[in-house]
Motif scaffolding. Sequence first.
Motif, PDB file in Angstrom:
ATOM      1  N   ALA A  51       0.835  -1.204   0.000  1.00 50.33           N
ATOM      2  CA  ALA A  51       0.000   0.000   0.000  1.00 50.33           C
ATOM      3  C   ALA A  51       0.870   1.254   0.000  1.00 50.33           C
ATOM      4  O   ALA A  51       0.608   2.211  -0.742  1.00 50.33           O
ATOM      5  N   HIS A  54       2.431   1.589  -3.470  1.00 48.18           N
ATOM      6  CA  HIS A  54       1.485   2.017  -4.500  1.00 48.18           C
ATOM      7  C   HIS A  54       1.101   3.486  -4.308  1.00 48.18           C
ATOM      8  O   HIS A  54       1.065   4.262  -5.274  1.00 48.18           O
ATOM      9  N   ALA A  55       0.830   3.886  -3.072  1.00 42.61           N
ATOM     10  CA  ALA A  55       0.486   5.296  -2.809  1.00 42.61           C
ATOM     11  C   ALA A  55       1.626   6.220  -3.216  1.00 42.61           C
ATOM     12  O   ALA A  55       1.414   7.245  -3.876  1.00 42.61           O
ATOM     13  N   THR A  78      -2.507  10.937  -0.937  1.00 42.51           N
ATOM     14  CA  THR A  78      -3.035   9.679  -1.449  1.00 42.51           C
ATOM     15  C   THR A  78      -3.050   8.630  -0.347  1.00 42.51           C
ATOM     16  O   THR A  78      -2.060   8.444   0.348  1.00 42.51           O
ATOM     17  N   CYS A  80      -3.804   4.511   0.021  1.00 43.45           N
ATOM     18  CA  CYS A  80      -3.974   3.272  -0.733  1.00 43.45           C
ATOM     19  C   CYS A  80      -4.417   2.189   0.236  1.00 43.45           C
ATOM     20  O   CYS A  80      -3.797   1.993   1.283  1.00 43.45           O
ATOM     21  N   SER A  92      -6.509  -2.984  -5.050  1.00 42.24           N
ATOM     22  CA  SER A  92      -5.786  -1.830  -4.522  1.00 42.24           C
ATOM     23  C   SER A  92      -6.651  -0.620  -4.832  1.00 42.24           C
ATOM     24  O   SER A  92      -6.998  -0.380  -5.992  1.00 42.24           O
ATOM     25  N   LEU A  94      -7.074   3.466  -4.524  1.00 48.22           N
ATOM     26  CA  LEU A  94      -6.403   4.750  -4.309  1.00 48.22           C
ATOM     27  C   LEU A  94      -7.437   5.829  -4.041  1.00 48.22           C
ATOM     28  O   LEU A  94      -8.426   5.935  -4.779  1.00 48.22           O
ATOM     29  N   LYS A 116      -2.801   6.549 -12.629  1.00 50.77           N
ATOM     30  CA  LYS A 116      -3.210   5.267 -12.047  1.00 50.77           C
ATOM     31  C   LYS A 116      -2.837   4.106 -12.972  1.00 50.77           C
ATOM     32  O   LYS A 116      -2.314   3.084 -12.535  1.00 50.77           O
ATOM     33  N   SER A 122       1.308   0.206 -10.258  1.00 48.31           N
ATOM     34  CA  SER A 122       0.044  -0.215 -10.874  1.00 48.31           C
ATOM     35  C   SER A 122       0.301  -1.269 -11.936  1.00 48.31           C
ATOM     36  O   SER A 122      -0.424  -2.262 -12.042  1.00 48.31           O
TER      37      SER A 122
END
Length: 136
Positions: A51, A54-55, A78, A80, A92, A94, A116, A122
Amino acid sequence: MKRFATANWKGSGKEGTGTNTTQSGVLSNTAYSYKSRFEEGIGTNPEELVAAAHAGCFTMKLSFALNEAGFTADNIDTKCTITLEAGSITSSHLEVTATVPGIDAEKFAAVAADAKANCPISKLLNTEISMEASLA
């Protein structure tokens, strides 16, 4: 460019304990365990780290995409959320809120959707990726 992290585990899956260490040293023998992953124990867990990755990746990609579109964000926040079900990461999600002078909601949504779809994390994740994007 290559980056690395290491994990160490001692003991059984449920009663054992582990540590994560990153190349940069930001994580250094950071604890994780069954309880920190599946209950509410102290320490990190793989899903929380995914997380964070990804964020962070999406937010940086959004900043670059906004710049390419002629805008500079004053702020991008952000969150996630990684969902783990039946032993697999199933999604996932966002949630991004940004302050971007001069951009309208439609253009922001388009730039966020591009970020994204195209941030490296991603592209790495083989799961559903959803998003809520709004201007502050």
